[in-house]
Structures are given as structure tokens and as C-alpha cells.
Design a protein around this motif. Structure first.
Motif, PDB file in Angstrom:
ATOM      1  N   SER A  33       1.063  -1.187  -0.154  1.00  0.00           N
ATOM      2  CA  SER A  33       0.310   0.148  -0.094  1.00  0.00           C
ATOM      3  C   SER A  33       1.007   1.214   0.047  1.00  0.00           C
ATOM      4  O   SER A  33       0.486   2.063  -0.924  1.00  0.00           O
ATOM      5  N   GLN A  34       2.029   1.600   0.688  1.00  0.00           N
ATOM      6  CA  GLN A  34       3.333   2.492   1.030  1.00  0.00           C
ATOM      7  C   GLN A  34       3.698   2.702  -0.402  1.00  0.00           C
ATOM      8  O   GLN A  34       3.751   3.913  -0.877  1.00  0.00           O
ATOM      9  N   PHE A  35       3.848   1.175  -0.889  1.00  0.00           N
ATOM     10  CA  PHE A  35       4.960   1.687  -2.124  1.00  0.00           C
ATOM     11  C   PHE A  35       3.745   2.142  -3.141  1.00  0.00           C
ATOM     12  O   PHE A  35       4.140   2.849  -4.137  1.00  0.00           O
ATOM     13  N   ARG A  36       2.079   1.654  -3.708  1.00  0.00           N
ATOM     14  CA  ARG A  36       1.569   2.163  -4.425  1.00  0.00           C
ATOM     15  C   ARG A  36       0.892   3.816  -4.634  1.00  0.00           C
ATOM     16  O   ARG A  36       0.679   4.843  -4.969  1.00  0.00           O
ATOM     17  N   ALA A  37       1.173   3.983  -2.980  1.00  0.00           N
ATOM     18  CA  ALA A  37       0.958   5.154  -2.462  1.00  0.00           C
ATOM     19  C   ALA A  37       1.555   6.377  -2.851  1.00  0.00           C
ATOM     20  O   ALA A  37       2.003   7.834  -3.601  1.00  0.00           O
ATOM     21  N   LYS A  38       2.918   5.423  -3.396  1.00  0.00           N
ATOM     22  CA  LYS A  38       4.579   7.017  -3.470  1.00  0.00           C
ATOM     23  C   LYS A  38       4.276   6.172  -5.181  1.00  0.00           C
ATOM     24  O   LYS A  38       4.946   7.465  -5.861  1.00  0.00           O
ATOM     25  N   GLY A  39       3.467   6.408  -6.092  1.00  0.00           N
ATOM     26  CA  GLY A  39       3.403   6.052  -7.641  1.00  0.00           C
ATOM     27  C   GLY A  39       3.770   4.256  -8.294  1.00  0.00           C
ATOM     28  O   GLY A  39       4.050   4.668  -8.848  1.00  0.00           O
ATOM     29  N   GLY A  40       4.322   3.316  -7.124  1.00  0.00           N
ATOM     30  CA  GLY A  40       4.854   2.256  -7.637  1.00  0.00           C
ATOM     31  C   GLY A  40       3.734   1.332  -8.531  1.00  0.00           C
ATOM     32  O   GLY A  40       2.538   1.816  -7.919  1.00  0.00           O
ATOM     33  N   LYS A  41       4.233   0.621  -9.244  1.00  0.00           N
ATOM     34  CA  LYS A  41       3.065  -0.297  -9.786  1.00  0.00           C
ATOM     35  C   LYS A  41       3.605  -1.967  -9.501  1.00  0.00           C
ATOM     36  O   LYS A  41       4.569  -1.765  -9.075  1.00  0.00           O
ATOM     37  N   PHE A  42       2.335  -2.404  -9.002  1.00  0.00           N
ATOM     38  CA  PHE A  42       2.369  -3.414  -8.262  1.00  0.00           C
ATOM     39  C   PHE A  42       2.368  -4.251  -9.187  1.00  0.00           C
ATOM     40  O   PHE A  42       0.326  -4.768  -9.578  1.00  0.00           O
ATOM     41  N   ALA A  43       2.650  -5.756  -9.106  1.00  0.00           N
ATOM     42  CA  ALA A  43       1.850  -6.850  -9.770  1.00  0.00           C
ATOM     43  C   ALA A  43       2.519  -8.279  -9.503  1.00  0.00           C
ATOM     44  O   ALA A  43       3.373  -8.218  -8.536  1.00  0.00           O
TER      45      ALA A  43
END
Length: 67
Positions: A33-43
């Protein structure tokens, strides 16, 4: 906050994101969630069928936005 817009994290499910309990840990969900909040893409990349993998993505969509 450092932007991760140009960063993509891809993980396997079984034995990587999912331990023997087959549940995503609270710590891992928070980190994603934190990674995505910083704009990271998760797959995810998995040998599971789409239906089997979606079980985890749908389960956590509301709280962790895994997809």
C-alpha cells in the motif's frame, strides 16, 4: 516523499508473497500500500490460473489495493 512512478514491483504468490498460511501478511499488505501510494506499480506473476490469483487480489482490493 520520493516518487516511485517509474518503478514496478512484480512478485510471485506461492512461497513469496504468500507463506504456508496462504494469507498476505499485514506487514506485506501495508508495504504494498505504501509503495503504491508513492506511485509504484504492483503486479503478480504466478503459475496459478486467473481465477485462483484473483481470489487474493479481490480479497485485498478494499484494504490494500493490490491490483
Amino acid at each position: 516523499m520520493q516518487s516511485l512512478e517509474n518503478t514496478m514491483l512484480i512478485t510471485d504468490l506461492d512461497g513469496t508473497l504468500l507463506p504456508a498460511s496462504k494469507e498476505i501478511s499485514v506487514a506485506d499488505a501495508a508495504a504494498i500500500s505504501q509503495f503504491r501510494a508513492k506511485g509504484g506499480k504492483f503486479a503478480i506473476a504466478t503459475g496459478r490460473t486467473l481465477q485462483a490469483a484473483q481470489r487474493y487480489l479481490k480479497k485485498d482490493r478494499k484494504s490494500t489495493r493490490l491490483n
